[in-house]
Design a protein around this motif. Structure first.
Motif, mmCIF file in Angstrom:
data_model
loop_
_atom_site.group_PDB
_atom_site.id
_atom_site.type_symbol
_atom_site.label_atom_id
_atom_site.label_comp_id
_atom_site.label_asym_id
_atom_site.label_seq_id
_atom_site.Cartn_x
_atom_site.Cartn_y
_atom_site.Cartn_z
ATOM 1 N N PHE A 146 0.849 -1.184 0.000
ATOM 2 C CA PHE A 146 0.000 0.000 0.000
ATOM 3 C C PHE A 146 0.883 1.231 0.000
ATOM 4 O O PHE A 146 1.923 1.258 0.661
ATOM 5 C CB PHE A 146 -0.887 0.027 1.247
ATOM 6 C CG PHE A 146 -1.793 -1.163 1.369
ATOM 7 C CD1 PHE A 146 -3.008 -1.190 0.713
ATOM 8 C CD2 PHE A 146 -1.424 -2.257 2.127
ATOM 9 C CE1 PHE A 146 -3.853 -2.286 0.821
ATOM 10 C CE2 PHE A 146 -2.254 -3.350 2.242
ATOM 11 C CZ PHE A 146 -3.468 -3.365 1.588
ATOM 12 N N VAL A 147 0.493 2.254 -0.738
ATOM 13 C CA VAL A 147 1.195 3.535 -0.764
ATOM 14 C C VAL A 147 0.238 4.535 -0.120
ATOM 15 O O VAL A 147 -0.876 4.737 -0.619
ATOM 16 C CB VAL A 147 1.552 3.952 -2.208
ATOM 17 C CG1 VAL A 147 2.270 5.287 -2.214
ATOM 18 C CG2 VAL A 147 2.391 2.869 -2.878
ATOM 19 N N TYR A 148 0.670 5.151 0.982
ATOM 20 C CA TYR A 148 -0.236 5.964 1.804
ATOM 21 C C TYR A 148 0.402 7.306 2.159
ATOM 22 O O TYR A 148 1.585 7.388 2.439
ATOM 23 C CB TYR A 148 -0.585 5.201 3.090
ATOM 24 C CG TYR A 148 -1.499 5.970 3.995
ATOM 25 C CD1 TYR A 148 -2.862 6.035 3.749
ATOM 26 C CD2 TYR A 148 -1.005 6.658 5.098
ATOM 27 C CE1 TYR A 148 -3.708 6.762 4.565
ATOM 28 C CE2 TYR A 148 -1.838 7.382 5.924
ATOM 29 C CZ TYR A 148 -3.190 7.426 5.655
ATOM 30 O OH TYR A 148 -4.018 8.154 6.465
ATOM 31 N N SER A 149 -0.428 8.324 2.164
ATOM 32 C CA SER A 149 -0.032 9.668 2.583
ATOM 33 C C SER A 149 -1.086 10.181 3.559
ATOM 34 O O SER A 149 -2.280 10.024 3.308
ATOM 35 C CB SER A 149 0.041 10.598 1.372
ATOM 36 O OG SER A 149 -0.021 11.949 1.758
ATOM 37 N N LYS A 150 -0.646 10.786 4.658
ATOM 38 C CA LYS A 150 -1.624 11.308 5.621
ATOM 39 C C LYS A 150 -2.540 12.347 4.978
ATOM 40 O O LYS A 150 -3.731 12.355 5.207
ATOM 41 C CB LYS A 150 -0.918 11.934 6.822
ATOM 42 C CG LYS A 150 -0.314 10.919 7.747
ATOM 43 C CD LYS A 150 -0.083 11.510 9.113
ATOM 44 C CE LYS A 150 1.312 11.837 9.413
ATOM 45 N NZ LYS A 150 1.535 12.316 10.760
ATOM 46 N N GLY A 151 -1.983 13.219 4.182
ATOM 47 C CA GLY A 151 -2.769 14.278 3.576
ATOM 48 C C GLY A 151 -3.647 13.830 2.432
ATOM 49 O O GLY A 151 -4.697 14.412 2.180
ATOM 50 N N TYR A 152 -3.248 12.772 1.718
ATOM 51 C CA TYR A 152 -3.991 12.345 0.533
ATOM 52 C C TYR A 152 -4.562 10.937 0.636
ATOM 53 O O TYR A 152 -5.227 10.477 -0.275
ATOM 54 C CB TYR A 152 -3.113 12.457 -0.720
ATOM 55 C CG TYR A 152 -2.874 13.889 -1.089
ATOM 56 C CD1 TYR A 152 -3.786 14.585 -1.884
ATOM 57 C CD2 TYR A 152 -1.762 14.570 -0.623
ATOM 58 C CE1 TYR A 152 -3.591 15.910 -2.204
ATOM 59 C CE2 TYR A 152 -1.557 15.909 -0.939
ATOM 60 C CZ TYR A 152 -2.471 16.564 -1.730
ATOM 61 O OH TYR A 152 -2.272 17.885 -2.045
ATOM 62 N N GLY A 153 -4.297 10.249 1.723
ATOM 63 C CA GLY A 153 -4.875 8.929 1.935
ATOM 64 C C GLY A 153 -4.181 7.843 1.136
ATOM 65 O O GLY A 153 -3.004 7.943 0.790
ATOM 66 N N LEU A 154 -4.946 6.796 0.827
ATOM 67 C CA LEU A 154 -4.422 5.647 0.096
ATOM 68 C C LEU A 154 -4.200 6.046 -1.356
ATOM 69 O O LEU A 154 -5.144 6.272 -2.107
ATOM 70 C CB LEU A 154 -5.405 4.478 0.197
ATOM 71 C CG LEU A 154 -4.984 3.164 -0.437
ATOM 72 C CD1 LEU A 154 -3.690 2.643 0.183
ATOM 73 C CD2 LEU A 154 -6.102 2.138 -0.302
ATOM 74 N N LEU A 155 -2.934 6.150 -1.749
ATOM 75 C CA LEU A 155 -2.574 6.584 -3.101
ATOM 76 C C LEU A 155 -2.529 5.419 -4.081
ATOM 77 O O LEU A 155 -2.774 5.595 -5.275
ATOM 78 C CB LEU A 155 -1.221 7.286 -3.093
ATOM 79 C CG LEU A 155 -1.135 8.561 -2.255
ATOM 80 C CD1 LEU A 155 0.304 9.039 -2.175
ATOM 81 C CD2 LEU A 155 -2.036 9.627 -2.838
ATOM 82 N N GLY A 156 -2.176 4.240 -3.583
ATOM 83 C CA GLY A 156 -2.079 3.087 -4.465
ATOM 84 C C GLY A 156 -1.992 1.804 -3.673
ATOM 85 O O GLY A 156 -1.672 1.813 -2.487
ATOM 86 N N PHE A 157 -2.282 0.694 -4.346
ATOM 87 C CA PHE A 157 -2.176 -0.609 -3.702
ATOM 88 C C PHE A 157 -2.082 -1.685 -4.761
ATOM 89 O O PHE A 157 -2.474 -1.483 -5.909
ATOM 90 C CB PHE A 157 -3.373 -0.878 -2.776
ATOM 91 C CG PHE A 157 -4.689 -0.872 -3.474
ATOM 92 C CD1 PHE A 157 -5.215 -2.043 -4.007
ATOM 93 C CD2 PHE A 157 -5.415 0.294 -3.612
ATOM 94 C CE1 PHE A 157 -6.433 -2.032 -4.659
ATOM 95 C CE2 PHE A 157 -6.638 0.311 -4.260
ATOM 96 C CZ PHE A 157 -7.145 -0.857 -4.790
ATOM 97 N N GLY A 158 -1.550 -2.812 -4.351
ATOM 98 C CA GLY A 158 -1.457 -3.938 -5.268
ATOM 99 C C GLY A 158 -0.298 -4.833 -4.909
ATOM 100 O O GLY A 158 0.225 -4.779 -3.797
ATOM 101 N N TYR A 159 0.086 -5.621 -5.884
ATOM 102 C CA TYR A 159 1.193 -6.543 -5.712
ATOM 103 C C TYR A 159 2.386 -5.975 -6.458
ATOM 104 O O TYR A 159 2.265 -4.992 -7.184
ATOM 105 C CB TYR A 159 0.776 -7.934 -6.191
ATOM 106 C CG TYR A 159 -0.422 -8.417 -5.417
ATOM 107 C CD1 TYR A 159 -0.264 -8.994 -4.169
ATOM 108 C CD2 TYR A 159 -1.716 -8.223 -5.900
ATOM 109 C CE1 TYR A 159 -1.359 -9.388 -3.421
ATOM 110 C CE2 TYR A 159 -2.819 -8.617 -5.165
ATOM 111 C CZ TYR A 159 -2.636 -9.192 -3.925
ATOM 112 O OH TYR A 159 -3.722 -9.567 -3.196
ATOM 113 N N ASN A 160 3.536 -6.547 -6.311
ATOM 114 C CA ASN A 160 4.757 -5.964 -6.857
ATOM 115 C C ASN A 160 4.822 -5.920 -8.372
ATOM 116 O O ASN A 160 5.654 -5.247 -8.930
ATOM 117 C CB ASN A 160 5.980 -6.689 -6.308
ATOM 118 C CG ASN A 160 6.247 -6.294 -4.875
ATOM 119 O OD1 ASN A 160 5.875 -5.213 -4.436
ATOM 120 N ND2 ASN A 160 6.877 -7.187 -4.130
ATOM 121 N N ASP A 161 3.940 -6.631 -9.049
ATOM 122 C CA ASP A 161 3.972 -6.563 -10.514
ATOM 123 C C ASP A 161 3.041 -5.455 -11.002
ATOM 124 O O ASP A 161 2.035 -5.139 -10.386
ATOM 125 C CB ASP A 161 3.619 -7.908 -11.150
ATOM 126 C CG ASP A 161 2.289 -8.450 -10.671
ATOM 127 O OD1 ASP A 161 1.529 -7.707 -10.020
ATOM 128 O OD2 ASP A 161 2.002 -9.621 -10.949
#
Length: 179
Positions: A146-161
């Motif tokens: 998961f890629v997360y920012s406090k100000g912008y929330g969940l920016l991205g998610f997935g598996y390594n591919d």
């Protein structure tokens, strides 16, 4: 009699302050994540009220979603397609946390990232719990990121591919602190 009036006024003040704080919480929101601008792969997290909603995978697969309520110490969504949680008070000292008997850990923090031409600072990379089901198919255990920012929330998610990583195209992602 004055005491009862005073108690009533204090109660109304507290109730109104609580009601206003609830209004600022994202009780009805839609968060859209796409795989790429050239793909029709899409993920939509739709919050219908404070605790329930729907997650759409693609254009036709949907599953019920349960969200952490306003009083929880986490921003979270749990559905068949995605399970994500992050402490509301995440900071540079946060290393890991447990949510519903699953361990999440921070693998990188204070990162800078550019997504769809927009720059983000103070980004956390979070390793989610291991899973054996992806798109309703059993696989050897894989770990979601998961890629997360406090100000912008969940920016991205997935598996390594790259075929299975989704990036936010909403103004704010799920779980942003700026609600």
């Amino acid at each position: 009699m004055r005491f009862i009036s005073l108690v009533f006024v204090v109660f109304l003040f507290i109730f109104k302050a609580h009601a206003n704080s609830e209004k600022n919480y994202d009780s009805r929101a839609k968060y859209v994540y796409i795989n790429s601008i050239f793909s029709d792969k899409k993920f939509t997290i739709y919050r219908e009220n404070n605790e329930f909603g729907t997650v759409y995978s693609g254009s036709d697969v949907q599953s019920e979603a349960i969200f952490c309520n306003y009083y929880s110490e986490f921003y979270c969504v749990t559905s068949f397609d995605i399970t994500f949680s992050v402490p509301k008070d995440i900071n540079l000292y946060t290393k890991q946390w447990q949510f519903k008997n699953k361990i999440y850990s921070v693998s990188a923090k204070n990162q800078e990232l550019t997504i769809w031409g927009k720059n983000f600072k103070d980004v956390y990379i979070i390793d989610g719990p291991m899973t054996t089901f992806i798109d309703y198919v059993a696989f050897p255990s894989k770990q979601m990121k998961f890629v997360y920012s406090k100000g912008y929330g969940l920016l991205g998610f997935g598996y390594n591919d790259s075929d299975n990583f989704f990036w936010s195209v909403s103004e704010k992602g799920f779980g942003s602190h700026d609600l």
